[in-house]
Design a protein around this motif. Sequence first.
Motif, short mmCIF file in Angstrom:
data_model
loop_
_atom_site.label_atom_id
_atom_site.label_comp_id
_atom_site.label_asym_id
_atom_site.label_seq_id
_atom_site.Cartn_x
_atom_site.Cartn_y
_atom_site.Cartn_z
N SER A 174 -32.92 3.61 35.00
CA SER A 174 -31.83 3.73 35.97
C SER A 174 -31.60 2.47 36.81
O SER A 174 -30.58 2.38 37.51
N ASP A 228 -24.22 -2.43 29.63
CA ASP A 228 -24.80 -2.01 30.91
C ASP A 228 -26.32 -1.83 30.83
O ASP A 228 -26.92 -1.28 31.73
N VAL A 232 -28.13 1.71 31.47
CA VAL A 232 -28.33 2.32 32.78
C VAL A 232 -27.57 3.63 32.88
O VAL A 232 -28.08 4.64 33.35
N THR A 233 -26.31 3.63 32.45
CA THR A 233 -25.52 4.86 32.48
C THR A 233 -25.79 5.66 31.22
O THR A 233 -26.10 5.10 30.17
N PRO A 234 -25.69 6.96 31.30
CA PRO A 234 -25.94 7.78 30.12
C PRO A 234 -24.95 7.46 29.00
O PRO A 234 -23.78 7.17 29.26
#
Length: 192
Positions: A85, A164, A167-169
């Motif tokens: 995260s 990214d 980090v994001t699902p």
Amino acid sequence: MRPKLDPSEVRAAARIVVAVVLASAIGGIGWGMLVPAQHFLVLSGGRATSLTSESNHQFDAVALFLCLGLILGVLSAVAVWLWRSVRGAVVLAGLLIGSMVGTAAAALVGLGVARLRFPEVTDVTVGQIVPATPGIGTPMALILQPFAAALVYLLLVSLNPRDDLGVTPAPAAAGPDSASAIDGSPQAHVTE
């Protein structure tokens, strides 16, 4: 215009610094317990000579410290990478700061433990064999832990296919009876 730092990333980086420094200090204790001393034979006139093959222990001390730094650098980089995260530049900075301070902490703590194991002998007699407190040998040994941490983290970044860094699902994968992932239409159910 400068991008604003995310407070959660800054807190994560601070936690990483503390964790890496603590792990390094514990590793320094292990190094101080494992490192061998070089033994000397006291000669007349306050001189001393190294016993046969005892000078190899100078290399042993440096090699053990380098192995410790390499292991701590690799493991800390992988552990930070697994904290999905908060991946990014701020966390990398925390990892590098923690590794730099941590390797210095490992050296200081390890040398302190080694001094406790092999205290300086002041009252010596001719013919006595005395141990010398081991040392790191060169300050260049302090570079390996942050270098290994940076190299492993950047290797993991370069192997990540997502912009990214994950980090994001990830978007949900299309199932066997899902048409929406292919053509963008609402999911259709076909009955036979």
